[in-house]
Design a protein around this motif. Structure first.
Motif, PDB file in Angstrom:
ATOM      1  N   SER A 141     -17.284  -1.871  -3.551  1.00  0.00           N
ATOM      2  CA  SER A 141     -15.889  -2.113  -3.685  1.00  0.00           C
ATOM      3  C   SER A 141     -15.041  -2.257  -2.208  1.00  0.00           C
ATOM      4  CB  SER A 141     -15.276  -1.414  -4.767  1.00  0.00           C
ATOM      5  OG  SER A 141     -13.692  -1.505  -4.937  1.00  0.00           O
ATOM      6  N   ILE A 142     -13.766  -1.795  -2.293  1.00  0.00           N
ATOM      7  CA  ILE A 142     -13.203  -1.798  -0.947  1.00  0.00           C
ATOM      8  C   ILE A 142     -13.128  -0.446  -0.610  1.00  0.00           C
ATOM      9  CG2 ILE A 142     -11.812  -4.115  -1.331  1.00  0.00           C
ATOM     10  CD1 ILE A 142      -9.420  -2.512  -2.128  1.00  0.00           C
ATOM     11  N   PRO A 143     -12.962  -0.125   0.582  1.00  0.00           N
ATOM     12  CA  PRO A 143     -12.732   1.233   1.149  1.00  0.00           C
ATOM     13  C   PRO A 143     -11.197   1.599   0.535  1.00  0.00           C
ATOM     14  CG  PRO A 143     -13.153  -0.244   2.828  1.00  0.00           C
ATOM     15  CD  PRO A 143     -12.906  -1.188   1.749  1.00  0.00           C
ATOM     16  N   GLY A 144     -11.209   2.948   0.443  1.00  0.00           N
ATOM     17  CA  GLY A 144     -10.049   3.679  -0.057  1.00  0.00           C
ATOM     18  C   GLY A 144      -8.859   3.611   0.828  1.00  0.00           C
ATOM     19  N   CYS A 145      -8.868   3.464   2.121  1.00  0.00           N
ATOM     20  CA  CYS A 145      -7.609   3.336   3.032  1.00  0.00           C
ATOM     21  C   CYS A 145      -7.129   1.720   2.629  1.00  0.00           C
ATOM     22  CB  CYS A 145      -8.067   3.282   4.432  1.00  0.00           C
ATOM     23  SG  CYS A 145      -9.245   2.072   5.056  1.00  0.00           S
ATOM     24  N   LEU A 146      -8.035   0.546   2.323  1.00  0.00           N
ATOM     25  CA  LEU A 146      -7.429  -0.524   2.077  1.00  0.00           C
ATOM     26  C   LEU A 146      -6.666  -0.480   0.670  1.00  0.00           C
ATOM     27  CD1 LEU A 146      -6.953  -3.419   2.938  1.00  0.00           C
ATOM     28  CD2 LEU A 146      -9.187  -3.765   1.800  1.00  0.00           C
ATOM     29  N   LYS A 147      -7.141   0.100  -0.345  1.00  0.00           N
ATOM     30  CA  LYS A 147      -6.555   0.225  -1.595  1.00  0.00           C
ATOM     31  C   LYS A 147      -5.342   1.084  -1.575  1.00  0.00           C
ATOM     32  CE  LYS A 147      -6.425   0.423  -6.019  1.00  0.00           C
ATOM     33  NZ  LYS A 147      -4.847   0.628  -6.551  1.00  0.00           N
ATOM     34  N   ASN A 148      -5.272   2.108  -0.727  1.00  0.00           N
ATOM     35  CA  ASN A 148      -4.081   2.777  -0.481  1.00  0.00           C
ATOM     36  C   ASN A 148      -3.018   1.954  -0.016  1.00  0.00           C
ATOM     37  OD1 ASN A 148      -2.567   5.226  -0.537  1.00  0.00           O
ATOM     38  ND2 ASN A 148      -2.571   5.130   1.703  1.00  0.00           N
ATOM     39  N   ALA A 149      -3.255   1.018   1.038  1.00  0.00           N
ATOM     40  CA  ALA A 149      -2.339  -0.039   1.495  1.00  0.00           C
ATOM     41  C   ALA A 149      -1.933  -0.946   0.751  1.00  0.00           C
ATOM     42  CB  ALA A 149      -3.132  -0.785   2.684  1.00  0.00           C
ATOM     43  N   LEU A 150      -2.698  -1.392  -0.151  1.00  0.00           N
ATOM     44  CA  LEU A 150      -2.154  -2.244  -1.320  1.00  0.00           C
ATOM     45  C   LEU A 150      -1.222  -1.435  -2.138  1.00  0.00           C
ATOM     46  CD1 LEU A 150      -5.618  -3.785  -2.072  1.00  0.00           C
ATOM     47  CD2 LEU A 150      -3.734  -5.173  -1.305  1.00  0.00           C
ATOM     48  N   ASP A 151      -1.441  -0.181  -2.541  1.00  0.00           N
ATOM     49  CA  ASP A 151      -0.615   0.673  -3.417  1.00  0.00           C
ATOM     50  C   ASP A 151       0.606   0.750  -2.722  1.00  0.00           C
ATOM     51  OD1 ASP A 151      -2.834   0.782  -5.236  1.00  0.00           O
ATOM     52  OD2 ASP A 151      -3.294   2.830  -4.792  1.00  0.00           O
ATOM     53  N   VAL A 152       0.744   1.123  -1.547  1.00  0.00           N
ATOM     54  CA  VAL A 152       1.793   1.398  -0.723  1.00  0.00           C
ATOM     55  C   VAL A 152       2.725   0.248  -0.521  1.00  0.00           C
ATOM     56  CG1 VAL A 152       2.892   1.861   1.572  1.00  0.00           C
ATOM     57  CG2 VAL A 152       0.943   3.271   0.606  1.00  0.00           C
ATOM     58  N   GLY A 153       1.999  -0.990  -0.266  1.00  0.00           N
ATOM     59  CA  GLY A 153       2.727  -2.275  -0.276  1.00  0.00           C
ATOM     60  C   GLY A 153       3.382  -3.018  -1.503  1.00  0.00           C
ATOM     61  N   SER A 154       2.483  -2.492  -2.644  1.00  0.00           N
ATOM     62  CA  SER A 154       2.947  -3.293  -4.039  1.00  0.00           C
ATOM     63  C   SER A 154       3.977  -2.246  -4.778  1.00  0.00           C
ATOM     64  CB  SER A 154       1.832  -3.365  -4.739  1.00  0.00           C
ATOM     65  OG  SER A 154       1.386  -1.919  -4.996  1.00  0.00           O
ATOM     66  N   ARG A 155       4.463  -1.335  -4.187  1.00  0.00           N
ATOM     67  CA  ARG A 155       5.442  -0.255  -4.839  1.00  0.00           C
ATOM     68  C   ARG A 155       6.764   0.000  -4.065  1.00  0.00           C
ATOM     69  NH1 ARG A 155       0.961   0.121  -6.896  1.00  0.00           N
ATOM     70  NH2 ARG A 155       0.401   1.293  -8.635  1.00  0.00           N
ATOM     71  N   PRO A 156       7.863   0.593  -4.219  1.00  0.00           N
ATOM     72  CA  PRO A 156       7.954   0.748  -5.863  1.00  0.00           C
ATOM     73  C   PRO A 156       7.927  -0.733  -6.913  1.00  0.00           C
ATOM     74  CG  PRO A 156       9.982   1.142  -4.745  1.00  0.00           C
ATOM     75  CD  PRO A 156       9.043   0.640  -3.657  1.00  0.00           C
ATOM     76  N   SER A 157       7.693  -0.380  -7.901  1.00  0.00           N
ATOM     77  CA  SER A 157       7.618  -1.242  -9.098  1.00  0.00           C
ATOM     78  C   SER A 157       8.814  -2.634  -8.797  1.00  0.00           C
ATOM     79  CB  SER A 157       7.747  -0.919 -10.537  1.00  0.00           C
ATOM     80  OG  SER A 157       7.585  -1.858 -11.343  1.00  0.00           O
ATOM     81  N   GLY A 158       8.506  -3.745  -8.729  1.00  0.00           N
ATOM     82  CA  GLY A 158       9.381  -4.879  -8.477  1.00  0.00           C
ATOM     83  C   GLY A 158       9.557  -5.168  -7.122  1.00  0.00           C
ATOM     84  N   LYS A 159       9.386  -4.427  -6.264  1.00  0.00           N
ATOM     85  CA  LYS A 159       9.588  -4.630  -4.661  1.00  0.00           C
ATOM     86  C   LYS A 159       8.354  -4.733  -3.924  1.00  0.00           C
ATOM     87  CE  LYS A 159      13.732  -1.743  -5.030  1.00  0.00           C
ATOM     88  NZ  LYS A 159      14.620  -0.952  -4.425  1.00  0.00           N
ATOM     89  N   SER A 160       7.300  -5.377  -4.383  1.00  0.00           N
ATOM     90  CA  SER A 160       6.087  -5.508  -3.802  1.00  0.00           C
ATOM     91  C   SER A 160       6.220  -6.499  -2.574  1.00  0.00           C
ATOM     92  CB  SER A 160       5.107  -6.064  -4.592  1.00  0.00           C
ATOM     93  OG  SER A 160       3.909  -6.572  -3.726  1.00  0.00           O
ATOM     94  N   VAL A 161       5.659  -6.177  -1.413  1.00  0.00           N
ATOM     95  CA  VAL A 161       5.996  -6.742  -0.053  1.00  0.00           C
ATOM     96  C   VAL A 161       4.873  -8.018  -0.226  1.00  0.00           C
ATOM     97  CG1 VAL A 161       6.881  -4.836   1.260  1.00  0.00           C
ATOM     98  CG2 VAL A 161       4.376  -5.323   1.251  1.00  0.00           C
ATOM     99  N   PHE A 162       3.938  -7.834  -1.037  1.00  0.00           N
ATOM    100  CA  PHE A 162       2.864  -8.800  -1.200  1.00  0.00           C
ATOM    101  C   PHE A 162       3.115 -10.144  -2.083  1.00  0.00           C
ATOM    102  CE2 PHE A 162       0.318  -4.731  -0.371  1.00  0.00           C
ATOM    103  CZ  PHE A 162       0.109  -5.245   0.983  1.00  0.00           C
ATOM    104  N   LYS A 163       3.926  -9.891  -2.806  1.00  0.00           N
ATOM    105  CA  LYS A 163       4.519 -10.860  -3.813  1.00  0.00           C
ATOM    106  C   LYS A 163       4.760 -12.095  -3.550  1.00  0.00           C
ATOM    107  CE  LYS A 163       7.772 -11.903  -7.690  1.00  0.00           C
ATOM    108  NZ  LYS A 163       6.936 -11.904  -8.974  1.00  0.00           N
ATOM    109  N   GLY A 164       3.700 -13.214  -3.760  1.00  0.00           N
ATOM    110  CA  GLY A 164       3.858 -14.529  -3.534  1.00  0.00           C
ATOM    111  C   GLY A 164       3.304 -14.765  -2.179  1.00  0.00           C
ATOM    112  N   LEU A 165       2.701 -13.864  -1.355  1.00  0.00           N
ATOM    113  CA  LEU A 165       2.050 -14.161  -0.222  1.00  0.00           C
ATOM    114  C   LEU A 165       0.723 -14.769  -0.167  1.00  0.00           C
ATOM    115  CD1 LEU A 165       3.020 -11.033   2.321  1.00  0.00           C
ATOM    116  CD2 LEU A 165       3.858 -13.520   2.161  1.00  0.00           C
ATOM    117  N   PRO A 166       0.300 -15.892   0.433  1.00  0.00           N
ATOM    118  CA  PRO A 166      -0.852 -16.497   0.349  1.00  0.00           C
ATOM    119  C   PRO A 166      -1.956 -15.333   0.928  1.00  0.00           C
ATOM    120  CG  PRO A 166       0.529 -17.861   0.958  1.00  0.00           C
ATOM    121  CD  PRO A 166       1.225 -16.921   1.034  1.00  0.00           C
ATOM    122  N   ALA A 167      -3.127 -15.328   0.452  1.00  0.00           N
ATOM    123  CA  ALA A 167      -4.066 -14.193   0.929  1.00  0.00           C
ATOM    124  C   ALA A 167      -5.520 -14.839   0.949  1.00  0.00           C
ATOM    125  CB  ALA A 167      -4.357 -12.952  -0.007  1.00  0.00           C
ATOM    126  N   GLY A 168      -6.098 -14.381   1.930  1.00  0.00           N
ATOM    127  CA  GLY A 168      -7.716 -14.692   2.237  1.00  0.00           C
ATOM    128  C   GLY A 168      -8.293 -13.636   2.480  1.00  0.00           C
TER     129      GLY A 168
END
Length: 169
Positions: free
Chosen positions: A89-116
């Motif tokens: 799987s992915i490292p914990g630090c990356l999962k944490n970054a995804l959690d930080v950026g996707s919260r609080p609910s409804g305010k994700s900084v990742f919403k709609g951003l293309p990813a690679g």
């Protein structure tokens, strides 16, 4: 997006899922950024100083590192994740970054951003597990992900020279 007189310049957030300064993932990410076209500005956004996500801290004054991270991602047009594989799987630090950026609910900084995604390993399996594990989160995060070509870099140590640059040929 930054506009120039000739062409727009896209801002690409580069998130490296390894905290080790000399990690293969970081070296590959730097090599990719060095080869980016002029129409793409790669911005490495560091994740190592992000406190673990805790909803209790995400009120009116969240940790400064969270606010800085969120603001940096918001300024970008897309995200490239370059990650090693930890335990299929992915490292914990990356999962944490995804959690930080996707919260609080409804305010994700990742919403709609293309990813690679580029997954990197010194082993032979190509970090397939990490690549697919992070892709699962993109569905919830509403991040369209580049489907092809898939990038699994195995035997990373053999691809890099003593200075961490990709070897020719």
């Amino acid at each position: 997006m930054i506009m120039t007189t000739e062409h727009p310049v896209l801002q690409l957030a580069v998130l490296v899922g390894s905290l080790r300064a000399q990690s293969f993932s970081r070296k590959i990410a730097k090599a990719l950024a060095a080869r980016a076209p002029d129409s793409l500005r790669c911005r490495f956004i560091e994740i190592g100083e992000l406190p673990l996500y805790n909803e209790d801290l995400d009120g009116d004054t969240p940790p400064a590192a969270w606010s800085t991270f969120r603001a940096a991602v918001r300024e970008c047009d897309a995200v490239l994740f370059v990650t090693p594989e930890y335990n299929r799987s992915i490292p914990g630090c990356l999962k944490n970054a995804l959690d930080v950026g996707s919260r609080p609910s409804g305010k994700s900084v990742f919403k709609g951003l293309p990813a690679g995604v580029v997954s990197v390993t010194p082993n032979k399996l190509g970090a397939f597990g990490a690549n697919h594990a992070i892709r699962q989160t993109f569905v919830f995060l509403d991040m369209p992900v580049m489907q092809q070509p898939e990038a699994y870099i195995s035997n990373a140590a053999e691809l890099l020279d003593a200075n961490g640059a990709v070897k020719d040929g």
